[in-house]
Design a protein around this motif. Structure first.
Motif, PDB file in Angstrom:
ATOM      1  N   GLN A   1       0.861  -1.180   0.000  1.00  0.00           N
ATOM      2  CA  GLN A   1       0.000   0.000   0.000  1.00  0.00           C
ATOM      3  C   GLN A   1       0.896   1.228   0.000  1.00  0.00           C
ATOM      4  O   GLN A   1       1.923   1.247   0.691  1.00  0.00           O
ATOM      5  CB  GLN A   1      -0.884   0.058   1.246  1.00  0.00           C
ATOM      6  CG  GLN A   1      -1.870  -1.054   1.366  1.00  0.00           C
ATOM      7  CD  GLN A   1      -2.662  -0.976   2.662  1.00  0.00           C
ATOM      8  OE1 GLN A   1      -2.300  -0.270   3.585  1.00  0.00           O
ATOM      9  NE2 GLN A   1      -3.744  -1.714   2.714  1.00  0.00           N
ATOM     10  N   PHE A   2       0.502   2.223  -0.761  1.00  0.00           N
ATOM     11  CA  PHE A   2       1.235   3.481  -0.718  1.00  0.00           C
ATOM     12  C   PHE A   2       0.351   4.622  -1.202  1.00  0.00           C
ATOM     13  O   PHE A   2      -0.676   4.403  -1.834  1.00  0.00           O
ATOM     14  CB  PHE A   2       2.540   3.412  -1.521  1.00  0.00           C
ATOM     15  CG  PHE A   2       2.366   3.113  -2.980  1.00  0.00           C
ATOM     16  CD1 PHE A   2       2.199   4.138  -3.892  1.00  0.00           C
ATOM     17  CD2 PHE A   2       2.377   1.809  -3.450  1.00  0.00           C
ATOM     18  CE1 PHE A   2       2.035   3.872  -5.240  1.00  0.00           C
ATOM     19  CE2 PHE A   2       2.222   1.531  -4.792  1.00  0.00           C
ATOM     20  CZ  PHE A   2       2.056   2.568  -5.690  1.00  0.00           C
ATOM     21  N   ILE A   3       0.770   5.821  -0.884  1.00  0.00           N
ATOM     22  CA  ILE A   3       0.093   7.046  -1.310  1.00  0.00           C
ATOM     23  C   ILE A   3       0.987   7.733  -2.330  1.00  0.00           C
ATOM     24  O   ILE A   3       2.193   7.921  -2.086  1.00  0.00           O
ATOM     25  CB  ILE A   3      -0.150   8.003  -0.113  1.00  0.00           C
ATOM     26  CG1 ILE A   3      -0.932   7.313   0.998  1.00  0.00           C
ATOM     27  CG2 ILE A   3      -0.828   9.288  -0.579  1.00  0.00           C
ATOM     28  CD1 ILE A   3      -2.347   6.932   0.650  1.00  0.00           C
ATOM     29  N   ALA A   4       0.420   8.106  -3.466  1.00  0.00           N
ATOM     30  CA  ALA A   4       1.195   8.803  -4.504  1.00  0.00           C
ATOM     31  C   ALA A   4       1.610  10.181  -3.982  1.00  0.00           C
ATOM     32  O   ALA A   4       0.782  10.932  -3.470  1.00  0.00           O
ATOM     33  CB  ALA A   4       0.372   8.937  -5.777  1.00  0.00           C
ATOM     34  N   GLN A   5       2.881  10.480  -4.101  1.00  0.00           N
ATOM     35  CA  GLN A   5       3.414  11.759  -3.627  1.00  0.00           C
ATOM     36  C   GLN A   5       3.471  12.820  -4.715  1.00  0.00           C
ATOM     37  O   GLN A   5       3.651  13.998  -4.413  1.00  0.00           O
ATOM     38  CB  GLN A   5       4.823  11.550  -3.052  1.00  0.00           C
ATOM     39  CG  GLN A   5       4.870  10.549  -1.913  1.00  0.00           C
ATOM     40  CD  GLN A   5       4.074  10.993  -0.700  1.00  0.00           C
ATOM     41  OE1 GLN A   5       4.127  12.148  -0.307  1.00  0.00           O
ATOM     42  NE2 GLN A   5       3.318  10.083  -0.119  1.00  0.00           N
TER      43      GLN A   5
END
Length: 66
Positions: free
Chosen positions: A6-10
């Motif tokens: 899981q990750f959040i686009a920066q």
């Protein structure tokens, strides 16, 4: 057991398959197949490999067990 990332686009504008491959260390081809199979979502929704991410988009990847 399934593996997940899981990750959040920066940043905005990068392709989903490109960033997902970088973050998961899976090949871009493998990510593209996972996207087609519905194992990769953006903000809880299925999308295409060429989707251009927006800053703050949440990406979830589930790699099913063989």
């Amino acid at each position: 057991m399934d593996e997940s990332y899981q990750f959040i686009a920066q940043v905005s504008g990068i392709r989903l398959d490109t960033l997902a491959a970088e973050r998961s260390r899976l090949s871009r081809m493998r990510i593209q197949n996972l996207i087609k199979e519905g194992h990769v979502t953006v903000n809880g929704e299925k999308t295409k490999a060429g989707y251009r991410l927006n800053e703050g988009d949440r990406v979830d990847i589930v790699v099913p067990s063989p």
